[in-house]
Design a protein around this motif. Sequence first.
Motif, short mmCIF file in Angstrom:
data_model
loop_
_atom_site.label_atom_id
_atom_site.label_comp_id
_atom_site.label_asym_id
_atom_site.label_seq_id
_atom_site.Cartn_x
_atom_site.Cartn_y
_atom_site.Cartn_z
N ARG A 1 -42.07 -19.16 -7.92
CA ARG A 1 -40.96 -19.71 -8.35
C ARG A 1 -41.36 -20.93 -9.46
O ARG A 1 -40.40 -21.16 -10.36
N ALA A 2 -41.92 -21.92 -9.18
CA ALA A 2 -42.46 -22.84 -9.96
C ALA A 2 -42.97 -22.46 -11.23
O ALA A 2 -42.83 -23.13 -12.39
N VAL A 3 -43.84 -21.56 -11.06
CA VAL A 3 -44.71 -21.00 -12.33
C VAL A 3 -43.37 -20.62 -13.28
O VAL A 3 -43.40 -20.71 -14.51
N LEU A 4 -42.57 -19.81 -12.69
CA LEU A 4 -41.48 -18.78 -13.51
C LEU A 4 -40.86 -19.79 -14.10
O LEU A 4 -40.13 -19.85 -15.21
N ALA A 5 -40.07 -21.06 -13.52
CA ALA A 5 -39.20 -21.81 -13.92
C ALA A 5 -39.94 -22.66 -14.89
O ALA A 5 -39.27 -23.06 -15.96
N MET A 6 -41.25 -23.11 -14.94
CA MET A 6 -42.12 -23.81 -15.99
C MET A 6 -42.03 -22.77 -17.40
O MET A 6 -41.82 -23.34 -18.33
N VAL A 7 -42.32 -21.74 -17.01
CA VAL A 7 -42.51 -20.70 -18.10
C VAL A 7 -40.98 -20.54 -19.00
O VAL A 7 -40.81 -20.53 -20.11
N ALA A 8 -39.88 -20.58 -18.11
CA ALA A 8 -38.60 -20.43 -18.64
C ALA A 8 -38.15 -21.76 -19.34
O ALA A 8 -37.66 -21.59 -20.41
N VAL A 9 -38.47 -22.85 -18.92
CA VAL A 9 -38.32 -24.19 -19.39
C VAL A 9 -39.12 -24.35 -20.85
O VAL A 9 -38.53 -24.49 -21.72
N LEU A 10 -40.32 -23.95 -20.86
CA LEU A 10 -41.29 -23.85 -21.97
C LEU A 10 -40.74 -23.01 -23.04
O LEU A 10 -40.77 -23.34 -24.19
N PRO B 1 -37.13 -22.51 -30.36
CA PRO B 1 -36.66 -23.07 -31.76
C PRO B 1 -37.76 -23.11 -32.93
O PRO B 1 -37.51 -23.10 -34.06
N TYR B 2 -39.13 -23.19 -32.43
CA TYR B 2 -40.02 -23.60 -33.23
C TYR B 2 -40.95 -22.42 -33.54
O TYR B 2 -42.11 -22.49 -34.34
N SER B 3 -40.48 -21.22 -33.09
CA SER B 3 -41.51 -20.08 -33.14
C SER B 3 -41.35 -19.56 -34.70
O SER B 3 -42.56 -19.09 -34.98
#
Length: 110
Positions: free
Chosen positions: A3-12, A18-20
Amino acid sequence: MLRAVLAMVAVLSFVLFPYSGQAATITTLKSLKLDVPTSDAMFPAGPGSDAINNNCLACHSADHVLNQPSLSREAWQEVVSKMITAYKAPVSPDDVKAIVDYLVRIKGAS
């Protein structure tokens, strides 16, 4: 943990999305016209010149070889062997001795 990894991926993803579209564009590739010096020079006539002309001029100019330092027979043998084994030069096994003998005669160490 997952869950922590998925949350970090979602936040990033949210932050970086917007910069992609702002990545640098690839420049257009262009072909270059390059004039490579060529030479019709052959190795000087003598015993073994046919062998060296027929096998070595496919990759080297005669001038290139003739401007190499003078080497011993053993060193020339190593150079010719390296061309065959490491660089896969299509040198006829029957011509190896004639090539080495020729190189020793014209560029052998005294």
